[in-house]
Design a protein around this motif. Structure first.
Motif, PDB file in Angstrom:
ATOM      1  N   LYS A   1       0.857  -1.192   0.000  1.00 55.15           N
ATOM      2  CA  LYS A   1       0.000   0.000   0.000  1.00 55.15           C
ATOM      3  C   LYS A   1       0.889   1.237   0.000  1.00 55.15           C
ATOM      4  N   THR A   2       0.314   2.369  -0.302  1.00 57.92           N
ATOM      5  CA  THR A   2       1.036   3.639  -0.199  1.00 57.92           C
ATOM      6  C   THR A   2       0.290   4.550   0.766  1.00 57.92           C
ATOM      7  N   GLU A   3       1.041   5.293   1.520  1.00 56.98           N
ATOM      8  CA  GLU A   3       0.466   6.279   2.448  1.00 56.98           C
ATOM      9  C   GLU A   3       1.358   7.508   2.410  1.00 56.98           C
ATOM     10  N   ASP A   4       0.748   8.637   2.080  1.00 55.81           N
ATOM     11  CA  ASP A   4       1.510   9.878   1.861  1.00 55.81           C
ATOM     12  C   ASP A   4       2.574   9.666   0.795  1.00 55.81           C
ATOM     13  N   GLY A   5       2.267   8.788  -0.163  1.00 54.67           N
ATOM     14  CA  GLY A   5       3.176   8.542  -1.272  1.00 54.67           C
ATOM     15  C   GLY A   5       4.255   7.518  -0.992  1.00 54.67           C
ATOM     16  N   LYS A   6       4.456   7.164   0.290  1.00 51.60           N
ATOM     17  CA  LYS A   6       5.508   6.208   0.635  1.00 51.60           C
ATOM     18  C   LYS A   6       5.002   4.777   0.473  1.00 51.60           C
ATOM     19  N   LEU A   7       5.893   3.911   0.004  1.00 44.61           N
ATOM     20  CA  LEU A   7       5.546   2.517  -0.259  1.00 44.61           C
ATOM     21  C   LEU A   7       5.784   1.657   0.983  1.00 44.61           C
ATOM     22  N   THR A   8       4.776   0.848   1.322  1.00 46.96           N
ATOM     23  CA  THR A   8       4.905  -0.117   2.414  1.00 46.96           C
ATOM     24  C   THR A   8       4.591  -1.514   1.889  1.00 46.96           C
ATOM     25  N   ILE A   9       5.481  -2.461   2.174  1.00 46.04           N
ATOM     26  CA  ILE A   9       5.282  -3.858   1.815  1.00 46.04           C
ATOM     27  C   ILE A   9       5.006  -4.648   3.094  1.00 46.04           C
ATOM     28  N   PHE A  10       3.962  -5.460   3.047  1.00 51.60           N
ATOM     29  CA  PHE A  10       3.622  -6.321   4.180  1.00 51.60           C
ATOM     30  C   PHE A  10       3.985  -7.765   3.821  1.00 51.60           C
TER      31      PHE A  10
ATOM     32  N   VAL B   1       7.519  -3.370   6.070  1.00 47.63           N
ATOM     33  CA  VAL B   1       8.715  -2.679   5.563  1.00 47.63           C
ATOM     34  C   VAL B   1       8.274  -1.437   4.798  1.00 47.63           C
ATOM     35  N   THR B   2       8.673  -0.264   5.289  1.00 48.88           N
ATOM     36  CA  THR B   2       8.331   1.002   4.624  1.00 48.88           C
ATOM     37  C   THR B   2       9.572   1.597   3.980  1.00 48.88           C
ATOM     38  N   PHE B   3       9.452   1.935   2.698  1.00 45.56           N
ATOM     39  CA  PHE B   3      10.579   2.488   1.942  1.00 45.56           C
ATOM     40  C   PHE B   3      10.425   4.009   1.829  1.00 45.56           C
ATOM     41  N   ASP B   4      11.539   4.689   2.001  1.00 47.90           N
ATOM     42  CA  ASP B   4      11.538   6.144   1.870  1.00 47.90           C
ATOM     43  C   ASP B   4      11.648   6.508   0.389  1.00 47.90           C
ATOM     44  N   PHE B   5      10.553   6.214  -0.321  1.00 49.88           N
ATOM     45  CA  PHE B   5      10.534   6.446  -1.762  1.00 49.88           C
ATOM     46  C   PHE B   5       9.123   6.837  -2.172  1.00 49.88           C
ATOM     47  N   LYS B   6       8.995   7.907  -2.920  1.00 45.63           N
ATOM     48  CA  LYS B   6       7.689   8.403  -3.341  1.00 45.63           C
ATOM     49  C   LYS B   6       7.161   7.614  -4.539  1.00 45.63           C
ATOM     50  N   ILE B   7       5.990   7.016  -4.364  1.00 47.21           N
ATOM     51  CA  ILE B   7       5.331   6.298  -5.448  1.00 47.21           C
ATOM     52  C   ILE B   7       4.411   7.253  -6.206  1.00 47.21           C
ATOM     53  N   GLU B   8       4.465   7.201  -7.518  1.00 50.03           N
ATOM     54  CA  GLU B   8       3.625   8.064  -8.354  1.00 50.03           C
ATOM     55  C   GLU B   8       2.576   7.238  -9.087  1.00 50.03           C
ATOM     56  N   ASP B   9       1.505   7.900  -9.503  1.00 48.35           N
ATOM     57  CA  ASP B   9       0.466   7.221 -10.279  1.00 48.35           C
ATOM     58  C   ASP B   9       1.078   6.622 -11.544  1.00 48.35           C
ATOM     59  N   GLY B  10       0.711   5.365 -11.821  1.00 44.61           N
ATOM     60  CA  GLY B  10       1.235   4.690 -13.003  1.00 44.61           C
ATOM     61  C   GLY B  10       2.449   3.832 -12.724  1.00 44.61           C
ATOM     62  N   ASP B  11       2.998   3.928 -11.503  1.00 41.69           N
ATOM     63  CA  ASP B  11       4.144   3.095 -11.151  1.00 41.69           C
ATOM     64  C   ASP B  11       3.724   1.625 -10.995  1.00 41.69           C
ATOM     65  N   THR B  12       4.636   0.741 -11.358  1.00 40.71           N
ATOM     66  CA  THR B  12       4.477  -0.684 -11.074  1.00 40.71           C
ATOM     67  C   THR B  12       5.598  -1.102 -10.136  1.00 40.71           C
ATOM     68  N   VAL B  13       5.221  -1.810  -9.072  1.00 37.27           N
ATOM     69  CA  VAL B  13       6.202  -2.245  -8.076  1.00 37.27           C
ATOM     70  C   VAL B  13       6.345  -3.757  -8.152  1.00 37.27           C
ATOM     71  N   GLU B  14       7.588  -4.200  -8.317  1.00 36.88           N
ATOM     72  CA  GLU B  14       7.891  -5.633  -8.289  1.00 36.88           C
ATOM     73  C   GLU B  14       8.527  -5.966  -6.942  1.00 36.88           C
ATOM     74  N   ALA B  15       7.874  -6.860  -6.189  1.00 35.01           N
ATOM     75  CA  ALA B  15       8.417  -7.316  -4.904  1.00 35.01           C
ATOM     76  C   ALA B  15       8.859  -8.759  -5.045  1.00 35.01           C
ATOM     77  N   VAL B  16      10.125  -9.020  -4.767  1.00 32.18           N
ATOM     78  CA  VAL B  16      10.680 -10.377  -4.856  1.00 32.18           C
ATOM     79  C   VAL B  16      11.198 -10.769  -3.484  1.00 32.18           C
ATOM     80  N   PHE B  17      10.715 -11.915  -2.996  1.00 33.90           N
ATOM     81  CA  PHE B  17      11.230 -12.456  -1.736  1.00 33.90           C
ATOM     82  C   PHE B  17      12.060 -13.683  -2.071  1.00 33.90           C
ATOM     83  N   GLY B  18      13.303 -13.696  -1.579  1.00 34.28           N
ATOM     84  CA  GLY B  18      14.194 -14.813  -1.877  1.00 34.28           C
ATOM     85  C   GLY B  18      15.243 -14.979  -0.800  1.00 34.28           C
ATOM     86  N   PHE B  19      16.284 -15.733  -1.125  1.00 35.75           N
ATOM     87  CA  PHE B  19      17.242 -16.087  -0.079  1.00 35.75           C
ATOM     88  C   PHE B  19      18.587 -16.503  -0.667  1.00 35.75           C
TER      89      PHE B  19
END
Length: 312
Positions: free
Chosen positions: A184-193, A263-281
């Motif tokens: 989700k985004t809140e105030d433009g910042k990206l959070t991954i759960f 995990v909240t990233f200090d990065f501004k998400i804009e309309d039209g952005d696509t976020v790829e989240a990869v979990f690995g090891f």
């Protein structure tokens, strides 16, 4: 890791130095069918658990389609089609005992995989298992799920337990269903759960390193964000140490059973952005691999376990 080498296991039990046999069996099958399927019960020890092997000749324990049953089967023939045909039941090589409940509730695995202490009595790894709903969700149902087809040519059953033992070394993609990712985004910042739906700490070995890698795709460009690690750093005298020398935990950011991580990233998400989240090891943390002189690509490369795309 070589329980079939009885000379080695006896020497270790007696506190003597020993090395594994240099034989084809130990190289290709140090843990075989006959070892696991003759485990009668588990005894809890101070440094590790102990598998008690049955002394009954040619008797193997098992579960029938993942369930325990109060029956013992010897090889025999049964009539079919109202007596017009015959089929065999059981194994011509050994008797099968389906009554050992450890083979359906997953406790058969904790003889080797519940915990391990080093020579200092320090627990270097622990499953921290949650024992609720053991019949429905346990080591066997997750790591040895039912797959289609008979277990051997002697039976016509529709399914059997997968014996490749899905995990980090073998078919990690079978484990991805136990990891949930959302965003989700809140105030433009990206959070991954991130949620661990397994009933144990996700990566128990102290040399493992898990990572969440996030990449933002914008206007045809890829913007990688700083990876977030999940790890255990063992120590001795307040300095990082290998498992055999450690006596404490310096830092830890592991994902416990059923735990949610935010995990909240200090990065501004804009309309039209696509976020790829990869979990690995990494099977071995790259820093530890370098120190140990490990250069096997299968061990040192990052392995993807789950990948999810989010659009904003």
């Amino acid at each position: 890791h070589s329980p079939s080498d009885t000379e080695l296991t006896k020497a270790l039990k007696d506190g003597e130095d020993a090395m594994p046999k240099k034989s084809e069996i130990q190289t290709k099958e140090p843990i075989g069918c006959s070892y696991c399927h003759r485990i009668e019960r588990i005894e809890h020890g101070k440094k590790r658990n102990i598998n008690i092997i049955s002394k009954k000749a040619k008797l193997y324990y098992a579960a029938h389609n993942g369930k325990s049953e109060d029956r013992v089967i010897k090889f025999h023939e049964e009539s079919t089609l109202g007596g017009l045909g015959k089929k065999s039941a059981g194994s011509p090589f050994h008797t099968i005992d389906y009554s050992n409940k450890n083979f359906s509730n997953g406790k058969i695995c904790i003889g080797c995989h519940e915990f391990k202490k080093n020579s200092k009595g320090f627990s270097v790894c622990s499953m921290d298992l949650e024992y609720s709903n053991r019949e429905e969700k346990n080591c066997i149902t997750c790591h040895m799920p039912q797959v289609s087809g008979p277990i051997s040519t002697l039976t016509d059953e529709k399914s059997h337990a997968y014996h490749g033992f899905a995990g980090l070394h073998v078919r990690p993609e079978m484990m991805e269903e136990h990891i949930k990712l959302s965003a989700k985004t809140e105030d433009g910042k990206l959070t991954i759960f991130l949620k661990n739906e397994a009933n144990h700490t996700l990566f128990t070995h102290p040399l493992r390193l898990a990572q969440l890698r996030v990449t933002v795709k914008r206007d045809g460009k890829k913007i990688p964000l700083k990876p977030v690690g999940f790890y255990t750093i063992l120590g001795k005298e307040k300095k990082p140490a290998m498992p055999w020398a450690a006596d404490s935990i310096l830092r830890e950011n592991q994902i416990k059973a059923y735990e949610n991580k935010t995990v909240t990233f200090d990065f501004k998400i804009e309309d039209g952005d696509t976020v790829e989240a990869v979990f690995g090891f990494y099977i071995v943390n790259p820093k530890a691999a370098e120190k140990l002189g490990i250069d096997d690509a299968n061990i040192t490369r990052f392995k993807k376990m789950k990948r999810v795309l989010f659009s904003f």
